[in-house]
Design a protein around this motif. Structure first.
Motif, PDB file in Angstrom:
ATOM      1  N   SER A 106     -12.252  -1.275 -60.878  1.00 13.05           N
ATOM      2  CA  SER A 106     -12.276  -0.729 -59.442  1.00 13.05           C
ATOM      3  C   SER A 106     -13.047  -1.574 -58.409  1.00 13.05           C
ATOM      4  O   SER A 106     -12.485  -1.441 -57.312  1.00 13.05           O
ATOM      5  CB  SER A 106     -12.928   0.633 -59.763  1.00 13.05           C
ATOM      6  OG  SER A 106     -13.088   1.265 -58.471  1.00 13.05           O
ATOM      7  N   ASP A 136     -10.620  -4.277 -57.271  1.00 20.23           N
ATOM      8  CA  ASP A 136      -9.796  -3.693 -56.419  1.00 20.23           C
ATOM      9  C   ASP A 136     -10.226  -3.505 -55.044  1.00 20.23           C
ATOM     10  O   ASP A 136      -9.763  -3.713 -54.027  1.00 20.23           O
ATOM     11  CB  ASP A 136      -9.297  -2.386 -56.726  1.00 20.23           C
ATOM     12  CG  ASP A 136      -8.224  -2.548 -58.059  1.00 20.23           C
ATOM     13  OD1 ASP A 136      -7.640  -3.313 -58.150  1.00 20.23           O
ATOM     14  OD2 ASP A 136      -8.041  -1.268 -58.862  1.00 20.23           O
ATOM     15  N   ASN A 150     -10.608  -7.026 -53.502  1.00 20.04           N
ATOM     16  CA  ASN A 150      -9.232  -7.661 -53.224  1.00 20.04           C
ATOM     17  C   ASN A 150      -8.973  -7.267 -51.997  1.00 20.04           C
ATOM     18  O   ASN A 150      -8.139  -7.811 -51.043  1.00 20.04           O
ATOM     19  CB  ASN A 150      -8.386  -7.277 -54.257  1.00 20.04           C
ATOM     20  CG  ASN A 150      -7.108  -8.261 -54.485  1.00 20.04           C
ATOM     21  OD1 ASN A 150      -7.338  -9.391 -54.075  1.00 20.04           O
ATOM     22  ND2 ASN A 150      -5.949  -7.542 -54.478  1.00 20.04           N
ATOM     23  N   ASN A 151      -9.127  -5.695 -51.539  1.00 23.55           N
ATOM     24  CA  ASN A 151      -8.666  -5.038 -50.284  1.00 23.55           C
ATOM     25  C   ASN A 151      -9.274  -5.682 -49.105  1.00 23.55           C
ATOM     26  O   ASN A 151      -8.857  -6.166 -48.132  1.00 23.55           O
ATOM     27  CB  ASN A 151      -8.631  -3.604 -50.345  1.00 23.55           C
ATOM     28  CG  ASN A 151      -7.860  -2.773 -51.318  1.00 23.55           C
ATOM     29  OD1 ASN A 151      -6.793  -3.477 -51.334  1.00 23.55           O
ATOM     30  ND2 ASN A 151      -8.276  -1.691 -51.814  1.00 23.55           N
ATOM     31  N   TYR A 210      -6.087 -12.630 -60.083  1.00 19.90           N
ATOM     32  CA  TYR A 210      -6.968 -11.505 -59.984  1.00 19.90           C
ATOM     33  C   TYR A 210      -7.826 -11.147 -61.330  1.00 19.90           C
ATOM     34  O   TYR A 210      -8.787 -10.527 -60.884  1.00 19.90           O
ATOM     35  CB  TYR A 210      -6.087 -10.439 -59.784  1.00 19.90           C
ATOM     36  CG  TYR A 210      -6.713  -8.765 -59.461  1.00 19.90           C
ATOM     37  CD1 TYR A 210      -7.520  -8.513 -58.411  1.00 19.90           C
ATOM     38  CD2 TYR A 210      -6.345  -7.997 -60.880  1.00 19.90           C
ATOM     39  CE1 TYR A 210      -7.839  -7.108 -58.530  1.00 19.90           C
ATOM     40  CE2 TYR A 210      -6.920  -6.548 -60.874  1.00 19.90           C
ATOM     41  CZ  TYR A 210      -7.740  -6.320 -59.491  1.00 19.90           C
ATOM     42  OH  TYR A 210      -8.277  -5.079 -59.483  1.00 19.90           O
TER      43      TYR A 210
END
Length: 862
Positions: free
Chosen positions: A757, A760, A763-764, A792
């Motif tokens: 999480s 993520d 990454n955003n 990733y």
């Protein structure tokens, strides 16, 4: 009067032994006249028809004075058989003879005769019996005789005190000295000599000063042998100036005085002072004795004074002491330490027939220390064939010959001869096994050693440090502390070296740094250098520099450690600053220093500087380049993309390129995508190290980067056929003293959901900053979106994500990776350091990367 049959048989045995001893014992020229006088006295006595007690007593005294104790006992038996009455003087003399032999069996029978004849209460007889028992280890019997004596004088007390001292009962000896004075007996010079000997062994300086005062009060300070004891006592306690003061105040000195002071200087590490004292002794015209020669020859050996050793050898020959075994052995050792093995072997050959394990061991050690390994091994085998049993020093020496001699074979002999529990042999075995990388076998030996000394503990710790097993080293160190063993600087430097392993953390090293401060050892040279290395290798280059700056003394290892630390952390300019500081100070610089400097230039992209320092090494310091130097230069050119220059250098080298050279070129071909040169380098590397996965992986990566998946698959198939395994990439991080390890795509962690999480989220935010994945680092034949997914899930990203979750916001994060960090992850981590406002340190297989504010310490050149 009929002689006692048991006493007669003992006398007959004594006579036969004395005759054998008389004919075989060599007579010193200095005592020959005395022996002739004794023989003449015996012949005169033999011609006397009417022998009286005074004649027996006179000859008995002559025998004992000339150390012919067996003949003295035989003469006493003759007296006993003659029927003449014995007196206390005769019984006292024969008791002394029994003590000198030493023969307690005859002494006990004589004691019975003393009781029967009523002389046991004679103070001189009782004192002689006490002395006899003490010299024959009959402490209980000697004390019983003393306690039963009606009258005791100072000689009686001194005999008892000396006896206790001789048998190692120092506390009882000192207690008797106090009782003696309480009973009103004034000590004589011999009493003081006995007590001072006890205090010297015990190192009781305070009591020694008190006894010195008593010596002065009693007026014995002018007696040479008493002053000799004072000198010995002070020197054994390390009080050199006090010993010298006694020496300077002496009105007369003998050979013992001079030798005591010279030997004491040597024992206390004042060897130059010992040489000066020897020169003074020569100028004073003092006769040289065997102990003085042995001491001075040892000095020559320690300082490798070949010329002086030869002069001493000449003096020994002139003095007639050349055949003395201690002198011969000392000269043998001196010549071998001066690398004169031919002279040493000549000394050894002259000792033919009387060579002992000591001389054999000295020769074996000499050859091994002077590069004659084969000759040393040959002598060891010859020694075994001639039936000379090796001792612990022999085994410790021959283990230095590995690999010319098998450590397993020597270990087997050690077990057969029951030396496996010896600390010195055990430590040598541990050291040898560690050097061969066989730490489990070293640990088995370590556990067997009975009384482990600090050297054994340090050797075992060094073994764990060598294989970078920090936890194993810490386990051994905790055992050491539980045993109450006080660590020294070498012990702590070994454990700190172990804490420099990739699996260790800086916090573990800090704890041992604190221990070294408590023990006041942190400023010792070997320990401070180990601290510099430990802090540099665990990511704290600032702490390494602080330790380096505080070093009161620095050697080449210290400077090299600091240079290596800066190089690992990508601070090439700092490396050059330290190196130029060395040059300004005109310090010693060796080939290793230049390897570190050129390597630092390589990782910082300083091509011209690296080339310049290579030329300085050859032209100014006259150091011949080794394969390691050429490997660094090939790496320097290759990383900078100057592949043709790298190949030109390889072709011009004075020796065939090794695996490191081709590996450096192959790695650069992967970065710069030079397929043809990469294939050549890979072929060379595979031919040299067919089981090394790096060559196959790098070549397959070159094919993959160029999109040639068919050739890439061929390389992978070739790896499988040869059963070559590529180590998996993993990263680890320590949080709250616990280490967490991650593989790529790992979901085994209990907090995996939170970790992914966090990834993520990152990454955003990375996309918002304009980040685009560089899929050239994904070496799988899959779609682009899948390649991005591979990136990733790299292990370093998982470790960093976990660190961001588990540690307070803004806390520094340090992770370790067993392989080189990929270019895309390098870019991502720079951006994360901005997003999270956190300093991130990544130690990969090559170096440290310090990420801060969107930049890396490597300058994107690694």
């Amino acid at each position: 009067m009929t002689a006692n049959p048991a006493l007669r048989s003992l006398a007959q045995r004594a006579l036969s032994q004395s005759q054998l001893s008389y004919h075989t014992k060599p007579l010193c020229p200095l005592t020959l006249n005395t022996h002739i006088n004794t023989i003449n006295a015996y012949h005169l006595f033999d011609k006397t028809l009417q022998r009286d007690l005074s004649e027996y007593s006179h000859l008995l005294f002559e025998y004992i004075r000339n150390d012919r104790n067996l003949e003295a006992i035989n003469l006493f038996v003759g007296l006993y058989r003659s029927g003449l009455p014995v007196n206390g003087s005769i019984l006292s003399s024969v008791s002394k003879a029994c003590g000198c032999l030493p023969d307690q069996v005859v002494g006990r029978q004589l004691h019975c005769q003393c009781v029967k004849s009523g002389f046991v209460e004679d103070v001189s007889v009782g004192t002689s019996l006490v002395d006899m028992y003490m010299k024959t280890e009959g402490v209980v019997e000697g004390r019983r005789v003393f306690d039963e004596m009606r009258d005791r004088n100072v000689v009686s007390w001194t005999s008892l005190i000396s006896g206790y001292a001789k048998n190692g009962l120092n506390d009882q000896a000192l207690e008797l000295f106090s009782q003696m004075q309480l009973k009103g007996n004034k000590p004589n010079p011999f009493t003081f000599v006995a007590v001072l000997g006890v205090l010297a062994d015990a190192g009781s300086v305070g009591k020694g000063n008190q006894v010195h005062t008593m010596v002065i009060k009693n007026g014995y300070v002018s007696i040479t042998f008493v002053c000799n004891s004072l000198i010995n006592m002070y020197l054994k306690s390390g009080m050199v100036s006090e010993a010298r003061a006694v020496f300077d105040s002496m009105a007369s000195r003998d050979e013992v005085t001079w030798n005591s002071l010279i030997a004491g200087y040597v024992t206390n590490g004042l060897e130059l002072e010992a040489f000066e004292m020897f020169n003074q002794m020569q100028r004073a015209g003092i006769k040289f004795t065997q102990p003085i020669f042995v001491t001075v020859i040892k000095l020559c050996a320690n300082h490798e004074e070949l010329g002086f050793a030869r002069q001493i050898h000449c003096r020994v020959l002139k003095s007639g002491l050349a055949s003395h075994r201690n002198i011969e052995t000392g000269l043998l050792v001196a010549y071998s330490k001066c690398s004169e093995m031919d002279d040493a072997y000549n000394m050894f050959s002259m000792m033919q027939g009387v060579q002992s394990v000591v001389t054999w061991t000295a020769m074996i050690s000499g050859y091994l220390q002077n590069g004659g390994t084969e000759k040393g091994v040959e002598l060891f085998c010859q020694m075994s064939r001639e039936g000379v049993r090796a001792n612990d020093f022999t085994y410790s020496a021959i283990l230095l010959a590995h690999p010319s001699i098998s450590v397993f074979q020597v270990h087997a002999q050690v077990i057969k001869t029951n030396y496996e529990k010896s600390p010195s042999v055990g430590t040598s075995l541990i050291d040898t096994y560690v050097k061969t990388g066989n730490v489990p076998e070293a640990e088995k030996v370590f556990q067997i050693i009975d009384e482990k000394d600090i050297v054994a503990w340090s050797a075992m710790l060094a073994g764990y440090a060598q294989i970078e097993d920090a936890m194993g080293a810490i386990k051994i160190y905790l055992q050491l502390t539980r045993k109450g063993v006080r660590p020294n600087e070498f012990t702590l430097s070994s454990i700190i070296n172990a804490c420099a392993a990739p699996s260790a953390t800086v916090e573990q090293g800090k704890q041992f740094h604190a221990c070294s401060i408590k023990l006041r050892l942190n400023n010792t040279l070997c320990l401070s250098s180990a601290l510099v290395t430990m802090y540099a290798k665990t990511g704290s280059i600032e702490s390494a520099n602080e330790v380096f700056k505080r070093q009161g003394e620095r050697d080449l290892v210290s400077w090299n450690s600091m240079i290596s630390g800066y190089a690992q952390h990508g601070q090439g300019n700092k490396v050059l600053e330290v190196f130029e500081d060395m040059r300004r100070r005109n310090l010693e610089i060796d080939g290793i220093t230049f390897i570190l400097v050129i390597s630092a230039c390589t990782h910082a992209g300083l091509v011209d500087e690296g080339k310049r320092y290579f030329n300085i090494m050859v032209q100014e310091y006259h150091i011949d380049p080794t394969m390691e130097h050429y490997s660094c230069m090939v790496d320097l050119y290759s990383r900078a993309g100057k592949l043709e220059k790298a190949m030109d250098l390889i072709n011009s080298m004075p020796f065939t390129a090794d695996a490191n050279v081709w590996r450096a070129l192959l790695g650069a071909c992967r970065v710069h995508r030079n397929l043809e040169l990469g294939k050549l380098a890979a072929e060379k590397l595979i031919s040299l190290q067919p089981q090394d996965s790096a060559a196959y992986v790098l070549l397959s990566n070159i094919y993959a980067a160029s999109g040639n998946w068919q050739e890439r698959d061929k390389v992978r198939k070739f790896m499988n056929e040869r059963k070559v395994k590529k180590p998996p990439g993993y990263s680890w991080i320590e949080v709250k003293n616990k280490t967490y390890t991650f593989l790529a795509g790992d979901v085994s962690h209990p907090m995996s959901d939170l970790i992914y999480s966090k990834l993520d989220e990152l990454n955003n935010r990375l996309k918002d900053m304009g980040y685009q994945p560089d899929t050239n680092y994904v070496l799988h034949d899959v779609e682009e979106e899948h390649k991005a997914a591979f990136l990733y899930q790299h292990s370093e990203r998982l470790a960093i994500a976990f660190g961001l979750i588990a540690k307070p916001p803004g806390s520094p994060i340090q992770i370790l990776k067993n392989l080189r960090v990929c270019g895309d992850c390098h870019t991502v981590i720079k951006l994360i350091s901005v997003i999270e406002a956190s300093d991130i340190v990544v130690r990969d297989s090559n170096r440290f990367h310090h990420f801060k504010g969107g930049k890396c310490s490597c300058g994107d050149y690694w």
